[in-house]
Design an enzyme around this catalytic site. Structure first.
Site, PDB file in Angstrom:
ATOM      1  N   HIS A 196       0.828  -1.206   0.000  1.00  0.00           N
ATOM      2  CA  HIS A 196       0.000   0.000   0.000  1.00  0.00           C
ATOM      3  C   HIS A 196       0.865   1.260   0.000  1.00  0.00           C
ATOM      4  CE1 HIS A 196      -2.771  -2.926   2.140  1.00  0.00           C
ATOM      5  NE2 HIS A 196      -3.527  -2.521   1.145  1.00  0.00           N
ATOM      6  N   GLN A 255     -18.263  -6.172  -1.249  1.00  0.00           N
ATOM      7  CA  GLN A 255     -17.413  -7.025  -2.074  1.00  0.00           C
ATOM      8  C   GLN A 255     -17.067  -8.344  -1.396  1.00  0.00           C
ATOM      9  OE1 GLN A 255     -14.333  -3.838  -2.130  1.00  0.00           O
ATOM     10  NE2 GLN A 255     -12.868  -5.520  -1.937  1.00  0.00           N
ATOM     11  N   SER A 309       0.310  -8.992   1.270  1.00  0.00           N
ATOM     12  CA  SER A 309      -1.144  -8.960   1.349  1.00  0.00           C
ATOM     13  C   SER A 309      -1.555  -8.809   2.799  1.00  0.00           C
ATOM     14  CB  SER A 309      -1.743 -10.258   0.776  1.00  0.00           C
ATOM     15  OG  SER A 309      -3.129 -10.352   1.068  1.00  0.00           O
ATOM     16  N   SER A 310      -2.619  -8.064   3.029  1.00  0.00           N
ATOM     17  CA  SER A 310      -3.138  -7.934   4.397  1.00  0.00           C
ATOM     18  C   SER A 310      -3.572  -9.286   4.937  1.00  0.00           C
ATOM     19  CB  SER A 310      -4.326  -6.961   4.418  1.00  0.00           C
ATOM     20  OG  SER A 310      -3.940  -5.670   3.991  1.00  0.00           O
TER      21      SER A 310
END
Length: 327
Positions: free
Chosen positions: A58, A82, A207-208
């Site tokens: 990010h 989503q 990735s989170s």
């Protein structure tokens, strides 16, 4: 506009002023007023949409936005629209205070922190659907309705913020393609800048969701960049058959115990499947390690092999030796 690679640095970023917390905006109306004041002053605006739990990937988008634009706003919103019925939106990691501290250090100008109620008011009934050729394949097959939720929240962000540029990561390649089509078809005037995948020291894409992996699962996750590296090396050596390249990706993933959703070679623009690859084609990957679903991508002939980029010359994944992905 169509998605495009983030452009070279357009302006000089100064870091001599003290870092101050970004201005907090909590409603679309506040975001709109902030952006309008920036535009009225002749300043360009960059938007970095996120769901929070920020990591270096990010922050790479934030730095590109700061290099390109006069003012930068980062949105942090875990978008329930989503997430599918079988996906637990409440489980998604949240760390707002830590996120704001990171954005302060990056000298971000504003952070948009809306509630679900602020984004989706009572009685809201509008939906946004991008063409099935982009949303009904790959992720769309495994996460029905996911891209409708993505398209809706991105449309709302672009309308409220009216940025000159919005920044997305290449790792979410299908999402970037969907967003680019939406921005173009709705005549938003927003340039969609797609920035390279950022990887950990062992080549695993940041990735989170990586926080969900156990230590053993995290080690086995290296199978994805190992497979993508094997495909990149084979492509560089002249292999063009999509099936052969995808097999090289699958082999280490299967050896590591991944439950594979798809390994697909696609056209870099349309995401249509290809039988014969060419420079710019992409290999998209999705698979589940334990309860954690991971995705990744490589652009053939463009991206460096992930394990080469990470400085790795071997793999600890069972059944895999080196980056060739062969037993």
């Amino acid at each position: 506009m169509s998605p495009m690679a983030a452009s070279p640095t357009m302006r000089t970023v100064t870091t001599d002023r003290p870092a101050e917390p970004p201005r907090r905006l909590t409603t679309p109306a506040e975001l709109r007023r902030w952006s309008e004041r920036c535009r009225a002053a002749g300043l360009s605006v960059g938007l970095v949409p996120t769901m929070g739990a920020l990591h270096e990937g990010h922050l790479s988008l934030v730095r590109r936005a700061r290099a390109d634009c006069d003012r930068v706003v980062v949105s942090i919103f875990v978008n329930p629209r989503q997430f599918g019925a079988a996906e637990d939106v409440d489980r998604y990691p949240r760390a707002v205070d830590a996120d704001v501290a990171l954005l302060t250090a990056e000298r971000v100008d504003a952070v948009f922190l809306p509630s679900v109620e602020a984004m989706y008011g009572e009685g809201a009934g509008t939906s946004v659907h991008v063409d099935e050729s982009l949303t009904g394949v790959l992720e769309g097959l495994h996460r029905p309705g996911h891209f409708d939720g993505v398209a809706l929240v991105v449309a709302k962000l672009l309308i409220a913020c009216r940025p000159h540029r919005a920044y997305f990561g290449q790792k979410d390649a299908q999402q970037s393609a969907v967003v680019g089509r939406l921005a173009r078809d709705l005549d938003t005037g927003v340039e969609i800048a797609v920035c390279p995948v950022v990887r950990d020291a062992d080549g695993v894409a940041l990735s989170s969701r990586n926080v969900y992996l156990s230590a053993d699962e995290r080690g086995r996750a290296v199978a994805i960049p190992a497979g993508l590296s094997a495909a990149a090396v084979a492509f560089a050596a002249g292999e063009r058959r999509a099936g052969a390249l995808c097999s090289l990706v699958r082999q280490p993933m299967e050896a590591a115990g991944f439950e594979i959703d798809y390994v697909a070679a696609v056209d870099g623009e349309t995401l249509a499947p290809v039988d014969a690859t060419a420079p710019g084609c992409q290999i998209l990957v999705a698979g589940r390690m334990g309860s954690t679903r991971l995705i990744d991508v490589i652009r053939l002939g463009i991206d460096e092999a992930p394990l080469d980029a990470a400085g790795s010359h071997g793999s600890q994944v069972p059944g895999v030796i080196g980056i060739q992905g062969r037993e």
